[in-house]
Design a protein around this motif. Structure first.
Motif, PDB file in Angstrom:
ATOM      1  N   GLN A  23       4.178 -22.560  81.871  1.00  0.00           N
ATOM      2  CA  GLN A  23       4.146 -22.808  83.306  1.00  0.00           C
ATOM      3  C   GLN A  23       2.945 -23.671  83.688  1.00  0.00           C
ATOM      4  O   GLN A  23       3.043 -24.554  84.548  1.00  0.00           O
ATOM      5  N   LEU A  24       1.813 -23.438  83.032  1.00  0.00           N
ATOM      6  CA  LEU A  24       0.637 -24.262  83.323  1.00  0.00           C
ATOM      7  C   LEU A  24       0.877 -25.719  82.950  1.00  0.00           C
ATOM      8  O   LEU A  24       0.500 -26.621  83.700  1.00  0.00           O
ATOM      9  N   TRP A  25       1.486 -25.941  81.802  1.00  0.00           N
ATOM     10  CA  TRP A  25       1.782 -27.322  81.412  1.00  0.00           C
ATOM     11  C   TRP A  25       2.737 -27.977  82.406  1.00  0.00           C
ATOM     12  O   TRP A  25       2.581 -29.144  82.767  1.00  0.00           O
ATOM     13  N   SER A  26       3.718 -27.235  82.866  1.00  0.00           N
ATOM     14  CA  SER A  26       4.671 -27.784  83.818  1.00  0.00           C
ATOM     15  C   SER A  26       4.004 -28.128  85.146  1.00  0.00           C
ATOM     16  O   SER A  26       4.184 -29.225  85.686  1.00  0.00           O
ATOM     17  N   VAL A  27       3.206 -27.196  85.673  1.00  0.00           N
ATOM     18  CA  VAL A  27       2.567 -27.392  86.978  1.00  0.00           C
ATOM     19  C   VAL A  27       1.517 -28.495  86.933  1.00  0.00           C
ATOM     20  O   VAL A  27       1.553 -29.451  87.708  1.00  0.00           O
TER      21      VAL A  27
END
Length: 259
Positions: free
Chosen positions: A61-65
């Protein structure tokens, strides 16, 4: 054009320092984080993923955001406010992670909350750091970053500061040093509620600086406004280029300001 009665800097201000928050970058489409229209309210699951204690489970999720944030910043580039600050040659303390001050040409930038344009090792003791090629997706490879650290083999992560993590000590020390030496301290597009950034204007004022807040929606709380000698409830993308033109004695609108 300068609004009658509005504060403007003059030649007596030789050490102008800016503190910037997400409001200065909102025009690019990055948006802000706090408030009813902020990222935390619109995407509560994202806010939950910002807690360091949930790593490494939240890495996708961090990579996506943050990959998305880096891509928007790279595609849209600096705003007129960023460019005006750079042309003034003023150092910047920023709560932003978008790299837009550097893209505009600012040379001294203290990034208090890290950078979405860089990756680092999940192991805080490992020195590896790399630059992203922002893309779309939830894997580091989607953003031009290896999944494992080339130095120690641990997973990689965006180089942003999460909740419960310490701010980069070098950036914080630089920010405090800049605040203490400023004779004009200007906060732009920041709520003024997040520490330790919220203590910088009081520090600057205690050391003799004139303090100014530029925000389209300054906080209504008198105690929050009291630290500022002047509150300008206007668009920084108009105010700051106006300041820069006045100090440099030029007219018109720069062709570099596309917004």
């Amino acid at each position: 054009m300068t609004t009658p009665g509005r504060f403007v800097p003059g030649p007596q201000h030789e050490e102008i320092v800016f503190l910037t928050g997400s409001g200065i970058s909102a025009r690019t489409g990055l948006g802000t984080f706090r408030g009813p229209d902020g990222l935390w309210a619109l995407e509560p699951e994202t806010e939950q993923a910002m807690h360091a204690e949930l790593l490494p489970d939240t890495l996708p999720q961090l990579w996506s955001v943050w990959g998305r944030m880096a891509r928007i910043a790279t595609e849209h580039g600096p705003t007129p406010g960023h460019r005006a600050i750079a042309r003034l040659g003023a150092p910047v303390i920023t709560q932003n992670i978008d790299g837009l001050h550097q893209a505009a040409g600012s040379e001294v930038v203290a990034e208090l909350h890290g950078s979405a344009l860089h990756a680092r090792c999940l192991d805080p003791e490992c020195p590896w750091r790399g630059r992203l090629r922002p893309g779309s997706g939830s894997r580091p490879e989607d953003h031009g970053v290896p999944a494992t650290c080339p130095v120690c083999g641990a997973p990689t992560r965006p180089a942003v500061v999460l909740f419960d993590e310490m701010l980069p000590p070098d950036a914080l020390e630089l920010g405090m040093r800049l605040a203490r030496r400023a004779d004009l301290f200007v906060a732009v597009g920041t709520s003024g509620t997040v520490f330790p950034a919220a203590q910088l204007a009081p520090v600057a004022k205690a050391h003799g600086a004139t303090t100014v807040l530029v925000d389209t929606a300054p906080p209504p709380d008198p105690s929050m406004r009291a630290v500022f000698d002047h509150v300008i409830a206007e668009d920084a993308h108009e105010v700051l280029p106006d300041w820069e033109r006045g100090l440099h004695r030029v007219g018109g609108t720069s062709f570099l300001d596309p917004f």
